[in-house]
Design a protein around this motif. Structure first.
Motif, PDB file in Angstrom:
ATOM      1  N   SER A   1      -6.991  -3.941  -5.728  1.00  0.00           N
ATOM      2  CA  SER A   1      -6.905  -5.218  -4.998  1.00  0.00           C
ATOM      3  C   SER A   1      -5.619  -5.251  -4.164  1.00  0.00           C
ATOM      4  CB  SER A   1      -6.892  -6.373  -5.995  1.00  0.00           C
ATOM      5  OG  SER A   1      -5.697  -6.335  -6.758  1.00  0.00           O
ATOM      6  N   PRO A   2      -5.554  -6.166  -3.209  1.00  0.00           N
ATOM      7  CA  PRO A   2      -4.313  -6.265  -2.423  1.00  0.00           C
ATOM      8  C   PRO A   2      -3.100  -6.542  -3.310  1.00  0.00           C
ATOM      9  CG  PRO A   2      -6.063  -7.576  -1.421  1.00  0.00           C
ATOM     10  CD  PRO A   2      -6.592  -7.101  -2.723  1.00  0.00           C
ATOM     11  N   GLU A   3      -3.288  -7.375  -4.341  1.00  0.00           N
ATOM     12  CA  GLU A   3      -2.164  -7.697  -5.231  1.00  0.00           C
ATOM     13  C   GLU A   3      -1.675  -6.445  -5.956  1.00  0.00           C
ATOM     14  OE1 GLU A   3      -5.076  -9.206  -5.118  1.00  0.00           O
ATOM     15  OE2 GLU A   3      -4.926 -11.378  -5.366  1.00  0.00           O
ATOM     16  N   ALA A   4      -2.618  -5.650  -6.471  1.00  0.00           N
ATOM     17  CA  ALA A   4      -2.244  -4.441  -7.202  1.00  0.00           C
ATOM     18  C   ALA A   4      -1.600  -3.419  -6.260  1.00  0.00           C
ATOM     19  CB  ALA A   4      -3.473  -3.831  -7.876  1.00  0.00           C
ATOM     20  N   ALA A   5      -2.174  -3.290  -5.065  1.00  0.00           N
ATOM     21  CA  ALA A   5      -1.621  -2.314  -4.111  1.00  0.00           C
ATOM     22  C   ALA A   5      -0.168  -2.658  -3.773  1.00  0.00           C
ATOM     23  CB  ALA A   5      -2.477  -2.296  -2.844  1.00  0.00           C
ATOM     24  N   GLU A   6       0.091  -3.935  -3.577  1.00  0.00           N
ATOM     25  CA  GLU A   6       1.468  -4.351  -3.271  1.00  0.00           C
ATOM     26  C   GLU A   6       2.403  -4.043  -4.425  1.00  0.00           C
ATOM     27  OE1 GLU A   6       3.023  -5.298  -0.627  1.00  0.00           O
ATOM     28  OE2 GLU A   6       1.187  -5.042   0.522  1.00  0.00           O
ATOM     29  N   ARG A   7       1.937  -4.292  -5.651  1.00  0.00           N
ATOM     30  CA  ARG A   7       2.777  -4.035  -6.829  1.00  0.00           C
ATOM     31  C   ARG A   7       3.045  -2.534  -6.983  1.00  0.00           C
ATOM     32  NH1 ARG A   7       6.991  -5.005  -9.712  1.00  0.00           N
ATOM     33  NH2 ARG A   7       6.775  -4.666 -11.950  1.00  0.00           N
ATOM     34  N   PHE A   8       1.994  -1.748  -6.808  1.00  0.00           N
ATOM     35  CA  PHE A   8       2.182  -0.296  -6.928  1.00  0.00           C
ATOM     36  C   PHE A   8       3.149   0.202  -5.858  1.00  0.00           C
ATOM     37  CE2 PHE A   8      -2.028  -0.040  -9.246  1.00  0.00           C
ATOM     38  CZ  PHE A   8      -1.484   0.470 -10.419  1.00  0.00           C
ATOM     39  N   ARG A   9       2.967  -0.293  -4.648  1.00  0.00           N
ATOM     40  CA  ARG A   9       3.851   0.174  -3.566  1.00  0.00           C
ATOM     41  C   ARG A   9       5.300  -0.208  -3.852  1.00  0.00           C
ATOM     42  NH1 ARG A   9       2.729  -0.833   2.704  1.00  0.00           N
ATOM     43  NH2 ARG A   9       2.824  -2.985   2.072  1.00  0.00           N
ATOM     44  N   GLU A  10       5.475  -1.405  -4.388  1.00  0.00           N
ATOM     45  CA  GLU A  10       6.835  -1.851  -4.704  1.00  0.00           C
ATOM     46  C   GLU A  10       7.459  -0.939  -5.779  1.00  0.00           C
ATOM     47  OE1 GLU A  10       9.797  -3.855  -6.871  1.00  0.00           O
ATOM     48  OE2 GLU A  10       7.810  -4.387  -7.596  1.00  0.00           O
ATOM     49  N   LEU A  11       6.671  -0.570  -6.788  1.00  0.00           N
ATOM     50  CA  LEU A  11       7.196   0.274  -7.872  1.00  0.00           C
ATOM     51  C   LEU A  11       7.444   1.710  -7.415  1.00  0.00           C
ATOM     52  CD1 LEU A  11       4.930  -0.898 -10.850  1.00  0.00           C
ATOM     53  CD2 LEU A  11       7.404  -1.220 -10.661  1.00  0.00           C
ATOM     54  N   LEU A  12       6.547   2.223  -6.586  1.00  0.00           N
ATOM     55  CA  LEU A  12       6.652   3.643  -6.211  1.00  0.00           C
ATOM     56  C   LEU A  12       7.655   3.894  -5.090  1.00  0.00           C
ATOM     57  CD1 LEU A  12       4.136   3.829  -8.017  1.00  0.00           C
ATOM     58  CD2 LEU A  12       3.158   5.410  -6.371  1.00  0.00           C
ATOM     59  N   THR A  13       7.987   2.859  -4.352  1.00  0.00           N
ATOM     60  CA  THR A  13       8.927   3.094  -3.258  1.00  0.00           C
ATOM     61  C   THR A  13      10.371   2.805  -3.684  1.00  0.00           C
ATOM     62  OG1 THR A  13       8.425   0.878  -2.401  1.00  0.00           O
ATOM     63  CG2 THR A  13       7.268   2.726  -1.400  1.00  0.00           C
ATOM     64  N   ARG A  14      10.566   2.584  -4.978  1.00  0.00           N
ATOM     65  CA  ARG A  14      11.926   2.491  -5.507  1.00  0.00           C
ATOM     66  C   ARG A  14      12.450   3.884  -5.804  1.00  0.00           C
ATOM     67  NH1 ARG A  14      11.162  -1.215 -10.774  1.00  0.00           N
ATOM     68  NH2 ARG A  14      10.425  -3.145  -9.832  1.00  0.00           N
ATOM     69  N   GLU A  15      13.758   4.048  -5.721  1.00  0.00           N
ATOM     70  CA  GLU A  15      14.336   5.294  -6.207  1.00  0.00           C
ATOM     71  C   GLU A  15      14.366   5.243  -7.730  1.00  0.00           C
ATOM     72  OE1 GLU A  15      14.777   7.790  -4.521  1.00  0.00           O
ATOM     73  OE2 GLU A  15      14.870   7.070  -2.470  1.00  0.00           O
ATOM     74  N   PRO A  16      14.222   6.361  -8.417  1.00  0.00           N
ATOM     75  CA  PRO A  16      14.102   7.719  -7.892  1.00  0.00           C
ATOM     76  C   PRO A  16      12.660   8.171  -7.625  1.00  0.00           C
ATOM     77  CG  PRO A  16      14.350   7.816 -10.259  1.00  0.00           C
ATOM     78  CD  PRO A  16      14.351   6.355  -9.897  1.00  0.00           C
ATOM     79  N   VAL A  17      11.664   7.320  -7.915  1.00  0.00           N
ATOM     80  CA  VAL A  17      10.279   7.772  -7.770  1.00  0.00           C
ATOM     81  C   VAL A  17       9.931   8.018  -6.303  1.00  0.00           C
ATOM     82  CG1 VAL A  17       7.865   7.116  -8.169  1.00  0.00           C
ATOM     83  CG2 VAL A  17       9.580   6.650  -9.912  1.00  0.00           C
ATOM     84  N   ARG A  18      10.542   7.246  -5.407  1.00  0.00           N
ATOM     85  CA  ARG A  18      10.236   7.366  -3.982  1.00  0.00           C
ATOM     86  C   ARG A  18      10.345   8.816  -3.499  1.00  0.00           C
ATOM     87  NH1 ARG A  18      10.797   3.323   0.156  1.00  0.00           N
ATOM     88  NH2 ARG A  18      10.672   4.294   2.192  1.00  0.00           N
ATOM     89  N   GLY A  19      11.322   9.513  -4.029  1.00  0.00           N
ATOM     90  CA  GLY A  19      11.550  10.896  -3.602  1.00  0.00           C
ATOM     91  C   GLY A  19      10.439  11.857  -3.998  1.00  0.00           C
ATOM     92  N   LEU A  20       9.528  11.413  -4.862  1.00  0.00           N
ATOM     93  CA  LEU A  20       8.443  12.296  -5.299  1.00  0.00           C
ATOM     94  C   LEU A  20       7.186  12.150  -4.435  1.00  0.00           C
ATOM     95  CD1 LEU A  20       8.665  11.642  -9.175  1.00  0.00           C
ATOM     96  CD2 LEU A  20       9.799  13.436  -7.868  1.00  0.00           C
ATOM     97  N   LEU A  21       7.191  11.153  -3.547  1.00  0.00           N
ATOM     98  CA  LEU A  21       5.963  10.844  -2.802  1.00  0.00           C
ATOM     99  C   LEU A  21       5.720  11.795  -1.632  1.00  0.00           C
ATOM    100  CD1 LEU A  21       6.087   6.929  -2.631  1.00  0.00           C
ATOM    101  CD2 LEU A  21       4.978   8.384  -4.327  1.00  0.00           C
ATOM    102  N   ALA A  22       4.461  11.904  -1.289  1.00  0.00           N
ATOM    103  CA  ALA A  22       4.071  12.704  -0.123  1.00  0.00           C
ATOM    104  C   ALA A  22       4.691  12.098   1.134  1.00  0.00           C
ATOM    105  CB  ALA A  22       2.546  12.714  -0.006  1.00  0.00           C
ATOM    106  N   PRO A  23       5.054  12.934   2.104  1.00  0.00           N
ATOM    107  CA  PRO A  23       5.646  12.407   3.330  1.00  0.00           C
ATOM    108  C   PRO A  23       4.728  11.362   3.970  1.00  0.00           C
ATOM    109  CG  PRO A  23       5.775  14.801   3.278  1.00  0.00           C
ATOM    110  CD  PRO A  23       4.934  14.399   2.113  1.00  0.00           C
TER     111      PRO A  23
END
Lengths: 547, 186
Positions: A472-494
């Motif tokens: 859902s849009p709510e879940a996507a926003e939450r996931f994006r917020e969590l994954l774009t934090r450091e240090p996890v952000r550095g693991l994401l695909a370009p």
């Protein structure tokens, strides 16, 4: 169930500190070479030994005075302190309920001791030495859904394998022995009967029913249907079966489970997930399973609805692998270990969409190395695929839903992992389990109508059209917020971090990509929770190119 | 594009075949073609055609089903097999609490407070406000209900709204059909 303790010449103050973090459960054993504090424990004595056992499943008042028998008959842990000889901890036969030990050791007054706990966090928070992530464990959480070989997110804190024995020797060292697990030794025979499996299941649920009130989880599948039918026979009137949406875009699970409950004449409760509780449920789940898996976030509404009602939750863990013939080997020409790895680590198919290329390489390599350690000895075993799935998926990941999430609020029982049930199932030749062929004949004498009722998976459906909360849009926003934090952000695909919500939703609508995103969110929440312990940390190891 | 791949035979809002599980209160109830719980509610349906494109489920407070049992359960399983969207028509907060509500795909209604509650539980994308029928006319004249039909059909994904570009091309007579009529199709 909350338990902590020590074995060997350990420091009392660390046990006290762990106990405080667990809410100060009562002292059960307090000896010079072993200590135990916990809830849901039962003390027993035998000639020349003092001991205590515990399990998330209600134990009978009288236990056999032997740790091995207790492990086999009740799948319980036992801490045994002989008057003469070394104290030891014996794990349950299934290994499904976790006990963790800090194998990094700790010197106190020159004598090392080993600390044990039903939860990871008290061990981590009370360790005096350095604490760092186990990056192999995290790679395996991403690739397979849970850490292999008993790893946890913290290096040095390990989960005991099935039937293991941890012994404190006179010299002060602690040894873990894992030999002698009886299940792989069971030999199948064409004379074996499905009646034995049914009788063992009936006896297991019947015995539990003498000391517990049931809350069976009911999905659209076979395992929960069989357990609910047995619970209905045992408990009679007043039984309620519990269902929630597994958030896969269909409501056939709820509809078929309603049909099953109606046929059995029992009450049926459906607990729907709330969209506005997604963030809460994600955090609740990852906390309950101590950030080791992200498989069953959708189960949280049901777990919280049941919590504290006192009923013993009946969960079908193990039914699929030991009775249903799940995870069969594919028919390709690849070596058997490659085929099994490809199947169990299917999430690797999506690494290119979600993970940085270097991270993808590290995840694959670190996972394969551990997988081979577990799977290679089983390569030629007649039930090799079954035990490989059990040890690399059921125990590391799936088991934490009953014995992490649900056990947080209720006693939990998993009758398909009863020793006599597993032995009876393994005695039936492997080929006879294929495609769930045993289920209908297993259920027919108990509930003939239900044996003929198709499961949710068997009902053909044109398309799964219900909107999924996880995408859902709510879940996507939450996931994006969590994954774009450091240090996890550095693991994401370009480019992934900067992609729009619709891209994230599209990824969350695909099984493998969604799994990777959920697992990375779990990692992000783990870093957030343990920031005070881990400090400023960078997952550089996972970003190094594989050579 | 993917939405249009599973369009049922009704190619226009006014041709949607609308079913229901019991009498549906309010103007939306006038759109119902067949009651699936009625004695002959399933008559004429083929094995591969559920006979309806969308099913309205009245809330329990409005006289609709509350429990998943009997004919209600059989009808909902049939809908799910054939991917027929089910829309709970909610008129009270308690309508959202039933097992039947838990298995409906979407929620629709007119009460702002009830819909607000529904949005928190089900999400904005699953909850639709039903507009009043426009103008005067006989109830069976479906064009009067076009805004309502559009809300329902678009809400559950049976029709996707035209993109601004498509709308412009249509207005300018550049749609494929128009080009064909004018003999300018390539």
């Amino acid at each position: 169930m909350r338990v902590c303790g020590s074995i060997g010449h350990a420091a009392d103050d660390r046990v006290a500190a762990m106990s405080a973090l667990l809410g100060d459960p009562p002292t059960v054993l307090d000896r010079a070479t072993a200590a135990l504090r916990g809830t849901a424990t039962a003390r027993w004595t035998s000639t020349g030994a003092e001991a205590a056992s515990w399990s998330p499943t209600p134990l009978p008042e009288k236990l056999p005075a032997d740790a091995r028998h207790i492990a086999e008959q009740h799948d319980a842990f036992s801490l045994v302190v002989p008057d003469s000889g070394d104290p030891y901890l014996h794990a349950g036969i299934s290994g499904a309920a976790p006990v963790y030990v800090d194998t990094a050791g700790e010197t106190t007054g020159g004598a090392p001791g080993t600390y044990l706990c039903s939860h990871v966090e008290p061990l981590a928070r009370t360790r005096r030495g350095p604490l760092r992530p186990d990056w192999d464990a995290w790679a395996q959480v991403l690739a397979m859904g849970g850490p292999l070989e008993g790893r946890t997110p913290f290096a040095g804190i390990r989960r005991l394998p099935p039937y293991a024995r941890l012994t404190a020797t006179a010299g002060g060292a602690c040894e873990i022995t894992t030999t002698g697990w009886p299940w792989p030794e069971v030999t199948s025979s064409s004379a074996a009967s499905l009646d034995t499996v049914r009788d063992a299941l009936t006896a297991s649920v019947g015995a539990l029913g003498e000391r517990a009130r049931f809350a069976p989880l009911l999905s659209g599948g076979w395992d929960s249907r069989i357990l609910t039918a047995l619970a209905a026979r045992t408990e009679g009137t007043g039984l309620t079966a519990w269902t929630t949406s597994s958030d896969t875009g269909t409501v056939l699970e709820e509809l078929v489970s309603a049909k099953v409950a109606g046929t059995l004449g029992i009450e049926h409760a459906i607990v729907p997930a709330r969209r506005d509780r997604f963030s809460h449920d994600l955090a609740y789940f990852t906390g309950a399973v101590e950030h080791q898996t992200s498989f069953h976030v959708w189960l949280v509404p049901l777990a919280t609805a049941l919590a504290g009602n006192g009923a013993t939750v009946l969960d079908g863990l193990g039914g699929g692998v030991f009775v249903g013939g799940a995870f069969p080997d594919s028919g390709s020409d690849l070596p058997v270990l490659d085929r099994r790895f490809t199947r169990m680590a299917k999430y690797l198919d999506a690494v290119g969409d979600v993970l940085h290329p270097n991270v993808a390489g590290q995840v694959a390599e670190r996972t394969r190395a551990s997988f081979d350690t577990v799977a290679e000895p089983l390569a030629e075993h007649p039930y090799g695929n079954t035990f490989t799935a059990y040890l690399t998926r059921t125990l590391p990941g799936i088991s934490l839903s009953p014995f992490g999430l649900l056990s947080r609020g209720n006693p939990v029982a998993t009758p398909f992992l009863d020793d006599s049930v597993v032995r009876a199932a393994l005695a039936i030749p492997h080929a006879e389990h294929a495609e769930g062929a045993l289920y209908a004949p297993l259920l027919r004498p108990l509930a003939p109508e239900l044996a003929e009722l198709p499961t949710a998976a068997e009902i053909p459906q044109a398309r799964r059209h219900h909107r999924r909360r996880v995408a859902s849009p709510e879940a996507a926003e939450r996931f994006r917020e969590l994954l774009t934090r450091e240090p996890v952000r550095g693991l994401l695909a370009p480019g992934f971090a900067a992609a729009g919500t619709e891209t994230w939703r599209r990824m969350l609508g695909r099984t493998n990509q969604q799994h990777l995103i959920r697992s990375l969110a779990t990692m992000s929440l783990w870093f957030e929770r343990h920031e005070d312990l881990l400090g400023d940390l960078s997952p550089d190891e996972l970003r190094e190119p594989v050579t | 594009m993917t939405m249009q791949l599973w369009l049922r035979p009704a190619h226009h809002y006014t041709r949607l075949r609308i079913g229901a599980l019991g009498p549906v209160p309010g103007p939306v109830g006038e759109l119902v073609d067949r009651d699936l719980l009625a004695e002959h509610g399933q008559a004429g349906c083929e094995a591969d055609d559920p006979g309806v494109d969308l099913v309205l489920v009245p809330g329990a407070g409005g006289g609709g089903p509350a429990r998943l049992s009997g004919a209600v359960l059989d009808a909902l399983i049939r809908c799910e097999r054939h991917t027929v969207p089910t829309v709970l028509v909610a008129t009270a907060h308690t309508d959202l609490d039933t097992p039947v509500a838990a298995v409906c795909r979407d929620v629709a209604g007119t009460d702002t407070e009830v819909l607000g509650d529904a949005r928190r539980r089900f999400g904005y994308d699953r909850v639709h406000h039903l507009p009043e029928p426009a103008g005067q006319g006989r109830a069976r004249h479906r064009r009067r209900y076009l805004p309502l039909l559009k809300t329902l059909a678009r809400g559950v994904g049976l029709f996707t709204p035209r993109s601004p570009l498509t709308s412009l091309r249509t207005r300018l007579g550049l749609s494929g059909r128009m080009r064909h009529r004018c003999g300018t199709a390539r």
